[in-house]
Motif scaffolding. Sequence first.
Motif, PDB file in Angstrom:
ATOM      1  N   SER A  42     -21.894  79.203  44.933  1.00  0.00           N
ATOM      2  CA  SER A  42     -20.847  80.143  44.504  1.00  0.00           C
ATOM      3  C   SER A  42     -21.397  81.557  44.659  1.00  0.00           C
ATOM      4  O   SER A  42     -22.622  81.734  44.832  1.00  0.00           O
ATOM      5  CB  SER A  42     -20.457  79.903  43.040  1.00  0.00           C
ATOM      6  N   GLY A  43     -20.506  82.529  44.549  1.00  0.00           N
ATOM      7  CA  GLY A  43     -20.956  83.918  44.596  1.00  0.00           C
ATOM      8  C   GLY A  43     -21.929  84.207  43.463  1.00  0.00           C
ATOM      9  O   GLY A  43     -22.938  84.886  43.637  1.00  0.00           O
ATOM     10  N   LEU A  44     -21.634  83.664  42.290  1.00  0.00           N
ATOM     11  CA  LEU A  44     -22.513  83.940  41.154  1.00  0.00           C
ATOM     12  C   LEU A  44     -23.885  83.290  41.312  1.00  0.00           C
ATOM     13  O   LEU A  44     -24.886  83.853  40.891  1.00  0.00           O
ATOM     14  CB  LEU A  44     -21.849  83.511  39.840  1.00  0.00           C
ATOM     15  N   GLU A 101     -25.784  85.605  43.387  1.00  0.00           N
ATOM     16  CA  GLU A 101     -26.235  86.751  42.584  1.00  0.00           C
ATOM     17  C   GLU A 101     -27.423  86.374  41.700  1.00  0.00           C
ATOM     18  O   GLU A 101     -28.361  87.145  41.521  1.00  0.00           O
ATOM     19  CB  GLU A 101     -25.091  87.272  41.699  1.00  0.00           C
ATOM     20  N   TYR A 138     -17.599  93.028  39.299  1.00  0.00           N
ATOM     21  CA  TYR A 138     -16.864  91.816  38.907  1.00  0.00           C
ATOM     22  C   TYR A 138     -17.339  91.377  37.498  1.00  0.00           C
ATOM     23  O   TYR A 138     -18.529  91.475  37.192  1.00  0.00           O
ATOM     24  CB  TYR A 138     -17.127  90.733  39.962  1.00  0.00           C
ATOM     25  N   GLU A 185     -20.873  97.339  44.196  1.00  0.00           N
ATOM     26  CA  GLU A 185     -19.766  96.873  45.054  1.00  0.00           C
ATOM     27  C   GLU A 185     -19.087  98.118  45.594  1.00  0.00           C
ATOM     28  O   GLU A 185     -18.953  99.099  44.874  1.00  0.00           O
ATOM     29  CB  GLU A 185     -18.703  96.136  44.225  1.00  0.00           C
ATOM     30  N   ASN A 199     -14.236  96.088  42.179  1.00  0.00           N
ATOM     31  CA  ASN A 199     -13.248  95.125  41.713  1.00  0.00           C
ATOM     32  C   ASN A 199     -13.012  95.378  40.225  1.00  0.00           C
ATOM     33  O   ASN A 199     -13.947  95.205  39.457  1.00  0.00           O
ATOM     34  CB  ASN A 199     -13.857  93.721  41.932  1.00  0.00           C
ATOM     35  N   ASP A 241     -22.630  94.109  47.157  1.00  0.00           N
ATOM     36  CA  ASP A 241     -21.689  92.990  47.168  1.00  0.00           C
ATOM     37  C   ASP A 241     -20.574  93.372  48.138  1.00  0.00           C
ATOM     38  O   ASP A 241     -19.782  94.271  47.869  1.00  0.00           O
ATOM     39  CB  ASP A 241     -21.154  92.776  45.744  1.00  0.00           C
ATOM     40  N   THR A 270     -18.115  91.470  49.296  1.00  0.00           N
ATOM     41  CA  THR A 270     -17.040  90.479  49.247  1.00  0.00           C
ATOM     42  C   THR A 270     -15.694  91.049  49.695  1.00  0.00           C
ATOM     43  O   THR A 270     -14.943  90.402  50.432  1.00  0.00           O
ATOM     44  CB  THR A 270     -16.894  89.953  47.792  1.00  0.00           C
ATOM     45  N   PHE A 271     -15.371  92.254  49.236  1.00  0.00           N
ATOM     46  CA  PHE A 271     -14.025  92.783  49.456  1.00  0.00           C
ATOM     47  C   PHE A 271     -13.729  93.129  50.914  1.00  0.00           C
ATOM     48  O   PHE A 271     -12.586  93.053  51.341  1.00  0.00           O
ATOM     49  CB  PHE A 271     -13.791  94.022  48.572  1.00  0.00           C
ATOM     50  N   SER A 327     -19.222  86.718  47.660  1.00  0.00           N
ATOM     51  CA  SER A 327     -18.570  85.519  47.188  1.00  0.00           C
ATOM     52  C   SER A 327     -17.857  84.985  48.424  1.00  0.00           C
ATOM     53  O   SER A 327     -16.829  85.514  48.846  1.00  0.00           O
ATOM     54  CB  SER A 327     -17.562  85.834  46.080  1.00  0.00           C
ATOM     55  N   THR A 371     -16.323  82.438  48.570  1.00  0.00           N
ATOM     56  CA  THR A 371     -15.103  81.815  48.052  1.00  0.00           C
ATOM     57  C   THR A 371     -13.865  82.606  48.508  1.00  0.00           C
ATOM     58  O   THR A 371     -12.762  82.060  48.538  1.00  0.00           O
ATOM     59  CB  THR A 371     -15.156  81.855  46.496  1.00  0.00           C
ATOM     60  N   LYS A 372     -14.078  83.868  48.867  1.00  0.00           N
ATOM     61  CA  LYS A 372     -12.961  84.779  49.129  1.00  0.00           C
ATOM     62  C   LYS A 372     -12.640  84.845  50.630  1.00  0.00           C
ATOM     63  O   LYS A 372     -12.319  83.831  51.223  1.00  0.00           O
ATOM     64  CB  LYS A 372     -13.289  86.149  48.531  1.00  0.00           C
ATOM     65  N   MET A 409     -15.709  76.951  47.019  1.00  0.00           N
ATOM     66  CA  MET A 409     -16.529  77.982  46.390  1.00  0.00           C
ATOM     67  C   MET A 409     -17.764  78.156  47.275  1.00  0.00           C
ATOM     68  O   MET A 409     -18.264  77.185  47.842  1.00  0.00           O
ATOM     69  CB  MET A 409     -17.022  77.527  45.005  1.00  0.00           C
ATOM     70  N   SER A 410     -18.286  79.365  47.349  1.00  0.00           N
ATOM     71  CA  SER A 410     -19.559  79.576  48.056  1.00  0.00           C
ATOM     72  C   SER A 410     -20.055  80.986  47.810  1.00  0.00           C
ATOM     73  O   SER A 410     -19.282  81.869  47.424  1.00  0.00           O
ATOM     74  CB  SER A 410     -19.413  79.347  49.561  1.00  0.00           C
ATOM     75  N   LEU A 456      -9.164  85.928  45.063  1.00  0.00           N
ATOM     76  CA  LEU A 456      -8.632  86.834  46.078  1.00  0.00           C
ATOM     77  C   LEU A 456      -9.152  86.379  47.445  1.00  0.00           C
ATOM     78  O   LEU A 456      -9.998  85.498  47.540  1.00  0.00           O
ATOM     79  CB  LEU A 456      -9.101  88.278  45.796  1.00  0.00           C
TER      80      LEU A 456
HETATM   81  C1  LIG Z   1     -16.668  91.000  44.110  1.00  0.00           C
HETATM   82  C2  LIG Z   1     -17.039  89.657  43.605  1.00  0.00           C
HETATM   83  N1  LIG Z   1     -18.335  89.286  43.610  1.00  0.00           N
HETATM   84  C3  LIG Z   1     -18.731  88.072  43.162  1.00  0.00           C
HETATM   85  C4  LIG Z   1     -17.809  87.166  42.656  1.00  0.00           C
HETATM   86  C5  LIG Z   1     -18.291  85.827  42.154  1.00  0.00           C
HETATM   87  O1  LIG Z   1     -18.069  84.851  43.121  1.00  0.00           O
HETATM   88  P1  LIG Z   1     -17.740  83.303  42.797  1.00  0.00           P
HETATM   89  O2  LIG Z   1     -16.456  83.271  42.051  1.00  0.00           O
HETATM   90  O3  LIG Z   1     -17.694  82.702  44.160  1.00  0.00           O
HETATM   91  O4  LIG Z   1     -18.880  82.796  41.988  1.00  0.00           O
HETATM   92  C6  LIG Z   1     -16.456  87.497  42.637  1.00  0.00           C
HETATM   93  C7  LIG Z   1     -15.452  86.550  42.105  1.00  0.00           C
HETATM   94  O5  LIG Z   1     -14.308  86.868  41.915  1.00  0.00           O
HETATM   95  C8  LIG Z   1     -16.066  88.776  43.120  1.00  0.00           C
HETATM   96  O6  LIG Z   1     -14.773  89.162  43.116  1.00  0.00           O
END
Ligand SMILES: Cc1ncc(COP(=O)(O)O)c(C=O)c1O
Length: 385
Positions: A81-83, A86, A106, A149, A153, A178, A180-181, A200, A202-203, A212-213, A331
């Motif tokens: 997962s993203g977390l 992290e 986040y 980020e 977010n 980060d 992700t966006f 993340s 996952t997005k 999830m990833s 998202l």
């Molecule tokens: C910007 C950002 N970083 C990290 C995460 C965490 O990722 P995950 O939900 O895949 O653990 C999120 C989740 O919404 C996120 O929006």
Amino acid sequence: MEKSRFENMSFITRAVHGFRGFDPATGAISTPIYQTSTYRHTSLEDIGKYDYSRTINPTREELENTIAMLEGGVAGFAFSSGLSAELSVFSMLSQGDHVVIGDDTYGGTYRMSEELFTRFGVEFTPVDTGDEAAVRAAIRPNTKMIYLETPTNPMMKVTDLAMIGRISKECGAIFVVDNTFLTPYFQRPIEFGADIVIHSGTKFLSGHHDTMSGLVVTANEELAEKIHYMIKTEGAGLAPFDSWLVLRGIKTLPLRMDRHNENCMKVAEFLKQHPRVEKVIHTGLPEHPGHEIMLKQTSGFGGTLSFVVDSVETVKRVLANVEMIMFAESLGGTDTLITYPLTQTHASIPENLREKLGITDRLLRLSVGLEDVNDIIADLKKALD
Ligand SMILES: Cc1ncc(COP(=O)(O)O)c(C=O)c1O
């Protein structure tokens, strides 16, 4: 990392083909799902490249090399997962270390830093990383990391990556972004001095709301070794099937990001003129304070925006009346989602900080999907009117 045959080709081609383009063992052009936990050793002297899937798995490896290539780093790592990605990055820190961290991360990142890692003696100073003076003032002799980020977010605050790149080099801190966006299709932080990029997955990278990833890319071998140690030790490497899903998502990333970007811009323009909408927070709008920096360091604005409506009643009405748009957390996928950050993604942030940032009871966040934009706008209009 070995070199990819696609190294000198355009981003779009590299996203489509991935790092190797085909499986060296079989010639399969869709990377096979190596559903195995362990591998037969060749001999006592030569146990072979693959030993145990917590440490290395060929499907995950193709994803890791692909994301490293797309971000312009030296090595990639894929987590569950993203977390968990992290967690591996923060776990490089030790008791007594200090981190300058963006003040609008986040909610889960906030929880991990302020609640979990402070218990182990790591200190965090949340600052607006778009404000150079504030960042410089927060740096201490024991600052080991700057983490942010951009855009953030959910408030879409923008940071000048090159500026933080310079500060981090001056003070010897690891610069983590980060991404992700925007994904590497629109923004590649390593080009501006970042040492580590996380996602993340996952997005947008996987992009279909089905896995999830989390991904980590390092800009140098020293950091790569540290994250490699973490994936082996933390044991949260991404499973082969999920790695395959993310790889498949990346093949269409450029196409999807262009559509997300285009649709999101049109939705922002629609919301801007709606009488019940007080403010639209979208980095593509010229009035957004980070717009000029976005033009300098990104090639698109992405698929997310936030907006402030006139009352809590309007929030309730919108969430109850959207039909095609889903009221859901997350998202970056094919379907348009609407989120209420106050009680969902950012519930872990203390009230005073939320208020300071503008995460109020009238703020909504949209992840604009790939549907026909006229249907997205019609659904929003009906719910708002
Ligand atoms: C910007 C950002 N970083 C990290 C995460 C965490 O990722 P995950 O939900 O895949 O653990 C999120 C989740 O919404 C996120 O929006």
